[in-house]
Design an enzyme around this catalytic site. Structure first.
Site, PDB file in Angstrom:
ATOM      1  N   ASP A  63      23.543   0.595  -6.897  1.00 31.26           N
ATOM      2  CA  ASP A  63      23.513  -0.720  -6.281  1.00 31.26           C
ATOM      3  C   ASP A  63      24.801  -1.446  -6.679  1.00 31.26           C
ATOM      4  OD1 ASP A  63      22.600  -2.896  -4.817  1.00 31.26           O
ATOM      5  OD2 ASP A  63      20.575  -2.766  -5.615  1.00 31.26           O
ATOM      6  N   ASP A 102       0.847  -1.190   0.000  1.00 34.90           N
ATOM      7  CA  ASP A 102       0.000   0.000   0.000  1.00 34.90           C
ATOM      8  C   ASP A 102       0.886   1.245   0.000  1.00 34.90           C
ATOM      9  OD1 ASP A 102      -2.876   1.145   0.490  1.00 34.90           O
ATOM     10  OD2 ASP A 102      -1.540   2.214   1.867  1.00 34.90           O
TER      11      ASP A 102
END
Length: 665
Positions: A365, A239
């Site tokens: 990353d 959500d």
């Protein structure tokens, strides 16, 4: 290496007065110099001291005079500009590397570390060590002494993957050791209390800084809209509005407020920009077979929402995703190139910096510059461990056809500031020498990197007190708060006939996956057969497969089906126990689980996101009540999982348990 002071005096050396109040914001505070109130605290090993106008300063470059970057009376931005101007091209290129601190069997390899600092100019490192707090602090001080001895005396920034949770997955988190142990971020989302998340972040901040860690490679603002995705456990669920609140609170806790980076901050590296959770078919983009994200619901904007919370909290750093959009992707007038975000100018410059206004450090990353070839593409040969080929890993998705040199240029031009997991500064030096990049462009990135070091006060005192670390890390108040969060995060999914909390008449228990000592401490008799028990208590893991076990990350990630099947050891235990006695099951939900064939067997079902046995028994016995609400839906079948859209939240047709479901008593 020569030390002029013992470790015990590293912190105490030249500590005079209180901290100066400057450089506490997250932006460029290169404005009017501020008048100091008191002497800044100084910690040093070998740097000489200068006395100017009655104040003391560290002569970091040992030239016998007070330079602007050494003058703690100046704003951080002014000092950062001065330092960058003094750095050589090689030192700038080195500062744009974020290496891995080399280790031995017992600690850091200081010889190898000194070579990286002094020969290549690297001064940012991830630590993989997991030591007792005092030993960790002592080791951090050793690294800082090396940094202080470098040509310009630039302090080292030490980063870490998350250390405060139950799951330990190589490359994603670290064994918590003596740190306070909290539920996964999914569990914090299940509680849904932003103030609690802020408290967690503040405690983690204190524990990190106590042992000398200044950067947190977290939080994960990714939305887990694809239920099969292996990285779900590090998120706040699916959500966006909930995740936005949680991310903002998390960062404000770690960074010690919402004003940006200050002296007590741990820099939060929010990740992964952006759309990582919309993983095609649920495969993860650490792997060549999982490099795509997909937006069949045209829901890219939804995945931006949690990052709005990060930017509201003035997150210090952003880490781009490995993933490449599987189909053409356009948002708000921007059409994105079909390359991973680390190489994507539309992602990093047009969207992140221009539209979103982000001013901090963009940190890649790990290993995006490396080639992916041979076993990285095919998996390990039969009969061999994939970890034997870890040196061949690379995640250059979308730019596989470029040389490594070309990848560095493309990433910097896209907006990258620093490269994770590598120390290959020569590629940037060569790019400037060849005219592919300018030294001024490198200077922009280095400014952002060193600015945060100034804002954190590392140039004055990067050292920590090992004795204080032993007292701070894992202190009773922190452990109490963590245990309370564990209890609150449990989600009660089913409770037939109010079997929970356990009645006083329950005396004998059969256990699966639970330490008998924990039950005996509660006064229960542990029996060896379910039929001899009043109830059966089972701790089980969410189902998973490893269909790509010949790949490095495929061998450790949980992939594939979310449903329990015959032959699964936990499921067989559930079947056997429930046939004999009322059965209570708690499932560790690192991903959503399909519990259709568990609900019809168990008297009670609890979802957990990391809970120790003592906290679990507190809830089972009613000393505490479960308060968690599901941060994602639990589907009813794999057919419905396969039909849902990877970028859309809670959209299976008939979920067994909807998002935010949770009972109590």
């Amino acid at each position: 290496m020569r030390h002029s002071r013992t470790p015990a005096t590293w912190v105490a050396a030249s500590l005079i007065g209180a901290s100066v109040l400057h450089g506490c914001g997250g932006g460029d505070d290169a404005a009017t110099p501020q008048t100091p109130v008191t002497q800044a605290p100084l910690g040093r090993t070998t740097a000489p001291l200068l006395t100017v106008a009655g104040f003391q300063f560290k002569d970091l470059n040992r030239n016998g005079q007070l330079d602007v970057y050494e003058d703690w009376r100046q704003p951080a931005g002014v000092r950062a500009n001065d330092l960058v101007a003094r750095m050589t091209l090689a030192e700038k290129a080195g500062a744009m590397m974020h290496g891995t601190a080399p280790t031995t069997a017992t600690g850091y390899d200081l010889t190898a570390f000194a070579a990286l600092v002094n020969d290549t100019g690297v001064n940012s490192f991830i630590t993989r060590l997991s030591l007792p707090a005092q030993a960790m602090a002592e080791a951090s001080n050793q690294l800082q002494a090396v940094g202080e001895g470098s040509r310009l005396g630039i302090p080292v920034s030490i980063s870490s993957d998350p250390r405060h949770h139950f799951q330990y997955t190589a490359g994603a988190s670290v064994d918590p050791g003596s740190f306070s142990k909290w539920p996964e971020t999914l569990g914090l989302a299940a509680i849904g209390d932003a103030e609690l998340v802020l408290r967690f972040g503040d405690i983690a901040r204190q524990e990190y800084r106590a042992v000398g860690i200044q950067l947190a490679l977290s939080p994960q603002a990714d939305l887990a809209t694809e239920p099969r995705w292996a990285r779900t456990t590090g998120t706040f669920g699916e959500d966006a509005d909930l995740a936005k609140r949680m991310v903002q609170a998390y960062i404000e806790g770690f960074q010690h407020g919402g004003a940006g980076i200050g002296r007590d901050s741990v820099v939060a590296v929010v990740k992964h920009w952006v759309g990582y959770g919309a993983a095609k078919d649920g495969w993860d983009s650490h792997n060549v077979y999982g490099k795509f994200m997909t937006f069949p619901g045209n829901n890219f904007a939804y995945h931006l929402k949690p990052f709005e919370g990060a930017f509201a909290a003035r997150a210090g750093s952003v880490m781009p995703t490995y993933s490449v959009a599987a189909e053409p992707l356009t948002y708000d007038g921007i059409t994105f190139e079909a390359v991973a975000a680390g190489f994507n100018k539309q992602m990093l410059t047009d969207l992140l910096r221009t539209k979103m206004g982000f001013q901090g450090v963009v940190l890649s990353d790990w290993l995006i510059m490396n080639d992916c070839a041979d076993e990285c593409l095919t998996g390990a040969p039969a009969g061999t461990s994939p970890w034997a080929y870890i040196g061949k890993l690379g995640m250059p998705w979308g730019v596989e056809n470029l040389t490594k040199a070309q990848r560095y240029v493309k990433a910097v031009n896209a907006g990258m500031d620093q490269f994770g997991g590598v120390t290959e500064s020569q590629y940037l030096i060569d790019a400037v020498t060849n005219g592919d990049l300018t030294e001024a462009r490198l200077g922009e990135s280095v400014y952002r990197i060193v600015l945060q070091k100034f804002q954190q006060g590392l140039f004055e005192n990067p050292y920590v007190d090992p004795a204080a670390a032993a007292v701070t890390v894992g202190q009773e108040a922190f452990l109490t708060a963590a245990a309370e969060a564990q209890r609150k995060s449990l989600v009660l999914l089913e409770n037939r006939n109010a079997v929970l909390p356990l009645a006083a008449s329950v005396k004998k228990v059969w256990l699966h996956g639970i330490d008998p000592a924990a039950a005996e401490a509660q006064g229960y008799v542990v029996v060896s057969q379910p039929e001899d028990a009043d109830v059966a208590l089972l701790r089980v893991a969410a189902p998973y497969q490893q269909p790509h076990a010949t790949f490095v990350f495929g061998s450790i990630q949980h992939e594939g089906s979310l449903a329990y099947e015959d032959g699964n050891a936990d499921y067989e235990a559930i079947k056997a126990a429930s046939a004999k006695v009322p059965t209570i099951v708690t499932v560790y939900l690192d991903r959503p689980a399909i519990l259709t064939n568990v609900r019809d067997k168990a008297a009670a079902v609890l979802g957990n996101f990391g809970v120790d046995d003592a906290a679990l028994f507190d809830v089972l016995t009613g000393k505490a009540a479960p308060q968690g609400k599901l941060p994602f839906e639990l589907p009813s079948s794999m057919a419905e999982v396969e039909a849902q859209r990877s970028d859309v939240p809670y959209d299976t047709a008939n979920p067994l348990y909807p998002v935010f479901h949770g009972l109590s008593y």
